[in-house]
Design an enzyme around this catalytic site. Structure first.
Site, PDB file in Angstrom:
ATOM      1  N   ASP A 173      44.319  34.000  44.137  1.00  0.00           N
ATOM      2  CA  ASP A 173      44.268  35.120  43.187  1.00  0.00           C
ATOM      3  C   ASP A 173      45.555  35.228  42.376  1.00  0.00           C
ATOM      4  O   ASP A 173      45.915  36.314  41.910  1.00  0.00           O
ATOM      5  CB  ASP A 173      43.989  36.454  43.918  1.00  0.00           C
ATOM      6  CG  ASP A 173      42.667  36.430  44.672  1.00  0.00           C
ATOM      7  OD1 ASP A 173      41.741  35.721  44.234  1.00  0.00           O
ATOM      8  OD2 ASP A 173      42.572  37.109  45.707  1.00  0.00           O
ATOM      9  N   ASN A 222      38.189  32.528  37.822  1.00  0.00           N
ATOM     10  CA  ASN A 222      37.683  33.323  38.940  1.00  0.00           C
ATOM     11  C   ASN A 222      37.637  34.779  38.501  1.00  0.00           C
ATOM     12  O   ASN A 222      38.528  35.235  37.781  1.00  0.00           O
ATOM     13  CB  ASN A 222      38.637  33.184  40.129  1.00  0.00           C
ATOM     14  CG  ASN A 222      38.216  34.023  41.327  1.00  0.00           C
ATOM     15  OD1 ASN A 222      37.043  34.004  41.728  1.00  0.00           O
ATOM     16  ND2 ASN A 222      39.147  34.761  41.905  1.00  0.00           N
ATOM     17  N   HIS A 277      37.915  38.550  39.937  1.00  0.00           N
ATOM     18  CA  HIS A 277      38.462  39.208  41.129  1.00  0.00           C
ATOM     19  C   HIS A 277      38.428  40.718  40.903  1.00  0.00           C
ATOM     20  O   HIS A 277      38.824  41.204  39.834  1.00  0.00           O
ATOM     21  CB  HIS A 277      39.900  38.735  41.363  1.00  0.00           C
ATOM     22  CG  HIS A 277      40.524  39.360  42.567  1.00  0.00           C
ATOM     23  ND1 HIS A 277      40.248  38.929  43.853  1.00  0.00           N
ATOM     24  CD2 HIS A 277      41.380  40.400  42.694  1.00  0.00           C
ATOM     25  CE1 HIS A 277      40.924  39.675  44.715  1.00  0.00           C
ATOM     26  NE2 HIS A 277      41.614  40.581  44.039  1.00  0.00           N
ATOM     27  N   SER A 303      39.641  41.541  37.117  1.00  0.00           N
ATOM     28  CA  SER A 303      40.385  40.540  36.343  1.00  0.00           C
ATOM     29  C   SER A 303      39.635  39.218  36.351  1.00  0.00           C
ATOM     30  O   SER A 303      39.037  38.846  37.369  1.00  0.00           O
ATOM     31  CB  SER A 303      41.760  40.270  36.987  1.00  0.00           C
ATOM     32  OG  SER A 303      42.503  41.453  37.160  1.00  0.00           O
TER      33      SER A 303
END
Ligand code: GAR
Length: 221
Positions: free
Chosen positions: A145, A107, A109, A136
């Site tokens: 997260d 992911n 972020h 990130s």
């Protein structure tokens, strides 16, 4: 790793970077499907424009978050991805769909995790008064997260920044960050074992850093 699925809820600028890099022969992979929880997501149109299968499901058509995730991920599984990239996918994922795909989901972020999880990260950074912000790429785990961070791009907060100006400068660095991380995963320099990222065969103890050269560099300590 070659076959990439992308999950996206919004405009899809991070998706576009991957699409363009593949078209330019800079990324040795193929996007085999783009999946969204929003039928009007710009990302879906970008996928169609590039000839990539695009799928969306409406959360309100399902009885539970679990049922939605199960349906979405059965579509994802149907394209047999090696790597699943969440690029602006804004829904919480159920633990079962994450845990069934260990080390295969990343992911992006917009913060230097573990700082500023969740939403409104640029405003969170401004409110906290930090001098350094950024983005990130992390391994997706069941914790929002919260998975191990693979790579980061740092962006200085400037006097006079508001959330919009900061978001724009972070997004400019998100694009090469995501590209370099996906490239590393495709060519094997980066590997994820379970939830543990490795770089050039060694476990990563701190995130890789995106340099001014748009390449990833091992942390100095
Ligand atoms: C990006 O800034 C990404 O980091 C963020 O959404 C934006 C999507 O932009 N993701 C999150 O906030 C996930 N928690 P894009 O649709 O133009 O790629």
């Amino acid at each position: 790793m070659r076959r990439i699925a992308v999950l996206a809820s919004g405009r899809g600028s991070n998706l576009q970077v991957l699409v363009d890099a593949i078209a330019a022969g800079q990324l040795n992979g193929e996007i085999v499907g783009v999946f969204s929880d929003r039928s009007r997501a710009g990302a879906l149109q970008r996928a169609r424009d590039a000839g990539i299968p695009a799928f969306s499901l409406r959360p309100r058509d399902f009885d539970s978050r679990q049922a939605f995730d199960d349906a979405l991920f059965s579509l994802v599984d149907s394209v047999q991805p090696d790597l699943i990239v969440c690029a602006g996918y804004m829904r919480l994922l159920n633990a079962n769909v994450v845990e069934a795909r260990p080390g295969r989901m990343i992911n992006i972020h917009p913060s230097l995790l573990p700082d500023f999880k969740g939403l409104h990260t640029h405003q969170q950074a401004l409110d906290a008064g930090v001098g350094l912000h950024g983005a990130s790429v992390h391994v997706v785990t069941a914790e929002l997260d919260g998975g191990p961070v693979v790579a980061q791009a740092r962006v200085a907060v400037e006097a006079g920044d508001d959330a919009a100006s900061l978001a724009a400068r972070v997004l400019e660095r998100e694009h090469p960050l995501l590209l370099a991380t996906v490239a590393g995963l495709l060519d094997g320099r980066i590997a994820i074992h379970g939830a543990h990222p490795c770089f050039e065969g060694e476990p990563l103890h701190a995130p890789l850093q995106l340099g001014a050269d748009n390449a990833l560099h091992a942390p100095s300590t």
